[in-house]
Design an enzyme around this catalytic site. Structure first.
Site, PDB file in Angstrom:
ATOM      1  N   ASP A  16       0.860  -1.186   0.000  1.00  0.00           N
ATOM      2  CA  ASP A  16       0.000   0.000   0.000  1.00  0.00           C
ATOM      3  C   ASP A  16       0.895   1.234   0.000  1.00  0.00           C
ATOM      4  O   ASP A  16       1.027   1.936   1.010  1.00  0.00           O
ATOM      5  CB  ASP A  16      -0.904  -0.029   1.234  1.00  0.00           C
ATOM      6  N   GLU A  92      -5.901   5.065  -9.321  1.00  0.00           N
ATOM      7  CA  GLU A  92      -7.187   5.613  -8.880  1.00  0.00           C
ATOM      8  C   GLU A  92      -7.741   6.693  -9.809  1.00  0.00           C
ATOM      9  O   GLU A  92      -7.012   7.564 -10.288  1.00  0.00           O
ATOM     10  CB  GLU A  92      -7.053   6.187  -7.460  1.00  0.00           C
ATOM     11  N   LYS A 128      -9.082   2.020  -9.829  1.00  0.00           N
ATOM     12  CA  LYS A 128      -9.560   2.154  -8.453  1.00  0.00           C
ATOM     13  C   LYS A 128     -10.625   3.244  -8.391  1.00  0.00           C
ATOM     14  O   LYS A 128     -10.387   4.392  -8.795  1.00  0.00           O
ATOM     15  CB  LYS A 128      -8.369   2.490  -7.558  1.00  0.00           C
ATOM     16  N   THR A 152     -12.829   0.886  -3.860  1.00  0.00           N
ATOM     17  CA  THR A 152     -12.185   1.287  -2.610  1.00  0.00           C
ATOM     18  C   THR A 152     -13.146   2.081  -1.734  1.00  0.00           C
ATOM     19  O   THR A 152     -14.300   2.290  -2.066  1.00  0.00           O
ATOM     20  CB  THR A 152     -10.911   2.100  -2.922  1.00  0.00           C
ATOM     21  N   PHE A 174     -12.175  -1.486   4.071  1.00  0.00           N
ATOM     22  CA  PHE A 174     -11.250  -0.850   4.991  1.00  0.00           C
ATOM     23  C   PHE A 174     -11.399  -1.417   6.399  1.00  0.00           C
ATOM     24  O   PHE A 174     -12.481  -1.793   6.816  1.00  0.00           O
ATOM     25  CB  PHE A 174     -11.466   0.663   4.994  1.00  0.00           C
TER      26      PHE A 174
END
Length: 321
Positions: A16, A92, A128, A152, A174
């Protein structure tokens, strides 16, 4: 074996970070980026040539120079990461498009075309997108075009199920941000391992998907400590920051697999979610509602900071001269 090595035998480990050196150090399967991580990377001297190349290219293209620069920086960073990882890199879409299905689709197509122009096949890229209703609908269209997606900012079972029903390649539920919310809301400092609300959320999603035969990959994300990671060992994928990868790498203890695809959920399979049902389930979950909105705001804030950095240091008249 240390705990990181043990974890890799149970779960696909993902970095990450946008930090190339950290990715080289821990040799993950995949890597994920977001506006916050790209902004951090852009402030490092080692990335200046990459950004200069992106800015020079953007000035030769039609359209908005800043937008073109931002797109190419994201793609070039992704290409550098793909030289190291054997699997996916997640890139993203602009968080400001989170409630615009058509604009999200167009941006995703644009990013994929830039990768393909550079000789990177689309099956190495995860686009993303935030797990809003609009984002999920965009991803559904993209998946039908062979553009694989990573949904996400996912905090809620309804978000996860809507993604699975849309045949999305991967979701990033998450963990740490859920923990943050509950610690503040309930006035506690911590929760014992498997009682961590974020761990419980991902466990529920994982077991539901496996029980009901969904192919969507579950990738736990946003960890606050290694206990959360250990409690989700066995999950399809886990995306982990360099600091926590290092902690696992230095821990020589024994890691016991926590999640198993054979563990059945007792939850009845949901009917196909409509937009109104999705929004109702999200509305009934104050944590998910607040954290989704906050996440989009924070990604947008870092995106604007990145744009300001590009404008002042790479696209100004002074820089051009």
């Amino acid at each position: 074996m240390n705990k990181l090595e043990q974890l890799k035998t149970m779960t696909s480990v993902v970095a990450d970070t946008g930090d190339i050196e950290a990715i080289k150090r821990y040799l993950p399967e995949d890597a994920t980026t977001n506006p916050s991580l790209v902004y951090k990377a852009a402030q490092l001297d080692q990335y200046r040539p990459l950004i200069n190349e992106s800015a020079a290219w953007a000035k030769t293209q039609s359209g908005d120079v800043l937008e073109n620069t931002l797109d190419m920086v994201s793609v070039k960073l992704g290409i550098e990461i793909l030289k190291i990882v054997p699997g996916y890199v997640s890139t993203e879409v602009d968080a400001r498009l989170s409630f615009d299905t058509i604009a999200t689709i167009n941006k995703a197509r644009r990013l994929i075309s830039l990768y393909e122009d550079a000789g990177i096949e689309r099956n190495r890229i995860l686009i993303k997108i935030a797990s809003t209703w609009e984002g999920i609908q965009a991803a559904k269209v993209l998946e039908e075009e062979g553009i694989t997606c990573n949904l996400t900012l996912l905090f809620n079972i309804a978000q996860a199920i809507a993604c699975a029903q849309s045949n999305i390649t991967l979701i990033s539920p998450f963990v740490g941000r859920i923990l943050d919310w509950y610690k503040k809301a309930e006035g506690v400092d911590s929760y014992p391992g498997m009682q961590d609300p974020g761990v419980m959320s991902v466990t529920r999603i994982y077991q539901y998907f496996k029980t009901h035969g969904y192919d969507t990959i579950v990738m736990g994300a946003s960890f606050r400590n290694t206990d959360e990671i250990e409690c989700l060992s066995g999950c399809d994928k886990l995306t982990i920051s360099p600091d926590l990868l290092n902690s696992l790498n230095e821990d020589s203890g024994t890691l016991t697999q926590a999640l198993n695809a054979n563990n059945q959920s007792n939850e009845t399979k949901w009917e196909e979610l409509t937009e109104s049902q999705f929004r109702w389930h999200l509305n009934q979950d104050p944590m998910a509602t607040e954290k989704l909105a906050e996440g989009i705001r924070n990604f947008t804030k870092d995106l604007i900071s990145l744009e300001q950095l590009l404008s002042s240091e790479y696209l100004s008249e002074k820089e051009s001269n």
